[in-house]
Scaffold this active site. Sequence first.
Site, PDB file in Angstrom:
ATOM      1  CE1 TYR A 144      -3.782   2.007  -0.360  1.00  0.00           C
ATOM      2  CE2 TYR A 144      -3.971   2.148   2.021  1.00  0.00           C
ATOM      3  CZ  TYR A 144      -4.425   2.481   0.764  1.00  0.00           C
ATOM      4  OH  TYR A 144      -5.522   3.285   0.632  1.00  0.00           O
ATOM      5  CD  GLU A 153      -2.322   5.484  -5.872  1.00  0.00           C
ATOM      6  OE1 GLU A 153      -3.241   6.304  -5.700  1.00  0.00           O
ATOM      7  OE2 GLU A 153      -2.259   4.400  -5.272  1.00  0.00           O
TER       8      GLU A 153
END
Length: 213
Positions: A143, A151
């Site tokens: 994650y 991202e």
Amino acid sequence: MHQLANLYLLAYNSLQALGWAVSLSRILSSFLDTRSFNGAYASAGDLVCLLQTVSFLEVVHGAIGLVPSGVLLPLMQWGGRTHFLLAIVRRIVEVQELPSVFITFIAWSISEVIRYSHYALHCMGSCPSCITYLRYTAFILLYPVGVAPGEMWLMYQALPFIKRKNISHYYFVWVVLLCYPFLWLKLYLHLFKQRRSKLGKHDGKKRSYMVLN
């Protein structure tokens, strides 16, 4: 009715697991063939966009009570990923070959293969404990890797191109970047809460079994 819902969820999760497995295979195959991180979007971008768009169904599943996930957290994750994919990576050709895309797609693909496989096996009533453990453990690494060097870094790199094309979107992405760590932390802590709940029960059952035997 319960059996039909279970069959539907089995089909949905199985197809998603298969789709993300194909995505992972394409990305890794491209990397092995070219020894470059630049081909992730070209090899799997369309498939990743399709899988992510279809995953809006999970928000619907929570809204109608088909699964107990609720609406807010699935919607937050879906909205963040979809904006990243469709409004930035897909529209801005200049960023599609950046290593950040490779990092993001690899992290997403591995985590989603694990997650959807766990859900599908759970629907079948025969999920191995190792898959459950992976489901509630792999996110600890995957994650943050997908979010920070993936991202967020790509959105930052895309800012000059966004500014030239759409000034309002440029400021919106800056706001997203500033809010991202706080929204991400909320989701991340929620996953740890789930981990304690799911693995704690599993460990408790194991200890009880050992005591009784």
